[in-house]
Design an enzyme around this catalytic site. Sequence first.
Site, PDB file in Angstrom:
ATOM      1  N   GLY A  13       0.572  -1.309   0.255  1.00  0.00           N
ATOM      2  CA  GLY A  13       0.177   0.043   0.309  1.00  0.00           C
ATOM      3  C   GLY A  13       0.589   1.005   0.121  1.00  0.00           C
ATOM      4  N   ARG A  17      -2.642   8.413   4.042  1.00  0.00           N
ATOM      5  CA  ARG A  17      -3.042   9.091   4.453  1.00  0.00           C
ATOM      6  C   ARG A  17      -1.233   9.433   5.627  1.00  0.00           C
ATOM      7  NH1 ARG A  17      -6.852   4.998   7.725  1.00  0.00           N
ATOM      8  NH2 ARG A  17      -5.820   4.101   6.367  1.00  0.00           N
ATOM      9  N   ASP A 108       2.055  -1.743   8.974  1.00  0.00           N
ATOM     10  CA  ASP A 108       1.978  -1.333   9.604  1.00  0.00           C
ATOM     11  C   ASP A 108       1.314  -0.937  10.977  1.00  0.00           C
ATOM     12  OD1 ASP A 108      -0.414  -1.714   9.241  1.00  0.00           O
ATOM     13  OD2 ASP A 108      -1.407   0.217   7.988  1.00  0.00           O
ATOM     14  N   GLY A 145     -11.428  -1.591  11.206  1.00  0.00           N
ATOM     15  CA  GLY A 145     -12.299  -2.465  11.000  1.00  0.00           C
ATOM     16  C   GLY A 145     -12.840  -3.365  11.977  1.00  0.00           C
ATOM     17  N   GLU A 160     -15.239  -3.862   7.836  1.00  0.00           N
ATOM     18  CA  GLU A 160     -14.047  -2.642   7.679  1.00  0.00           C
ATOM     19  C   GLU A 160     -15.523  -1.087   7.757  1.00  0.00           C
ATOM     20  OE1 GLU A 160     -11.022  -2.690   7.636  1.00  0.00           O
ATOM     21  OE2 GLU A 160     -11.503  -4.279   7.955  1.00  0.00           O
ATOM     22  N   TYR A 370      40.864  22.998  12.486  1.00  0.00           N
ATOM     23  CA  TYR A 370      40.747  21.499  11.197  1.00  0.00           C
ATOM     24  C   TYR A 370      41.140  20.767  10.303  1.00  0.00           C
ATOM     25  CZ  TYR A 370      38.423  19.919   6.824  1.00  0.00           C
ATOM     26  OH  TYR A 370      38.246  18.677   5.872  1.00  0.00           O
TER      27      TYR A 370
END
Length: 457
Positions: A13, A17, A108, A145, A160, A370
């Site tokens: 996916g 969002r 996820d 869901g 869902e 340096y």
Amino acid sequence: MQDDWTAIILAAGLGKRMRSKKAKALHTIAGRPMLLHVLAAVREAFASHDTNASHVAVVGHGAEQVEAALDGSVRCVRQAEQLGTGNAVAQAESVAKASLHVLVLNADLPLISPDTIAGLITRHLEENADLTFLTAVVADARGQGRIRRDAAGRVTGIVEEAEADSAALAGSEVNVGIYCFRGEWLWPRLSRIERSAAGEYYVTDLVGIAVNDGTTLVAVPVDDAVEALGINDRTQLAQAEAVMRERICRRHMLAGVTIVDPATTYIDADVTIGMDTTLHPSTSLLGRTSIGEDCEIGPDCRIADSTLGDRCRVVSSAVEDSTLEDGVSVGPYSHLRGGAHICSGAHIGNYAEVKNSRIGRNTKMGHFSYVGDAQVGDDVNIGAGTITCNFDGARKHRTVIGDGAFIGSDTMLIAPVEVGAGARTGAGSVINHDVPPNALAVGVPARIRRKKEGRNE
Ligand code: UD1
Ligand code: CA
């Protein structure tokens, strides 16, 4: 021989969002892409069961980057079009078909623990079930869901959110997104999933199908609902980050690391830290960093992809892609980067930058200097304000400083140049020719003044 189990991680996916150009599974938590957290938990769960399992990731959005993040550690199959989680599982049929059981997980769910997955597997085997899945009772069920049960409390399906009526929406028991299937039951039933009004094939419809079949279906509630946090947007990403950070700090503290202020200490998932090391506030240890024992790190440090030995002390400094041997001290306000290698006992003080250089044992570089593209020997003193002028406008050049050399304050070393062992440079000198061992070079540009007695070349 085919393993008894195949784990299928659904990672195709985009995650709309997230509002990102990057596939959702690649967004990091504690420095690690979220799907690698899931994969690590799955591997540990099977290890605790002493069970060999094959792993396959279903990839689609950003497939190449996702495959690169997996780095060959698991097999990948592609889902050409994101037609839903049921369709995603179907992509893995040919690789998973010979397994007795199939574990399916959304990618996820970075907070899911190995114990929870192992517990689900145990229940699935004990109940000899066709379908066993994880549920959670959550305060905020948005986007998930909902579990539907009958008056007797038996599961009748998963609704869902897009299809849910107000009664279903009011429910607080949700589907976590982790399922065990008996393979022989699963594969013929995937084709019975109907396309939803939203145009997707939901893997969750298999629960309703199992109920209609009168098959053995087990819903297992998760102990700690925080593990069920699915990452759909960046507020949830930050929530997961906070939980993960707390877990990581706790793990290190229990293993013998003092963390003065866990709230401002950021440790990536793959960092290792030795016993009796103390982390002071506002410290980030990132990427592939490893810290030895008895170190004092911080306050105000950022250490990334670096290796520190034992008894190092780093204060208010940035260290990247570098190695510090035992007993090195750095800071405050210094920057080590690009393959700096600091040998044992060396001291890098304030306002110093070291890049792509080796600094020898017990060498002191105390004040604003340096040093880049240089090889500095043991027991060298680098005076305040010393600079390796390594860049001529077109190319970088190397500076070599021998053991025991004394570089006077404000020396400019015009590379390529070599200062011999035991040599000295005068304050403010500009060294544009090699200085022989034990010689003294002073002036602008520097002249060789004398050689030390008794040590002729
Ligand atoms: C899903 C579940 C929902 C559950 C929730 C838990 C379905 C239909 N719904 O919803 O019941 O409460 O997870 O977090 O499964 N994916 C693909 N290919 C696709 C679609 C998705 O590989 O075509 C992957 C995604 O990359 C993701 C996972 O499947 O890792 C879940 O997809 P997502 O869109 O986040 O599902 P949710 O809407 O959260
Ligand atoms: Ca989700």
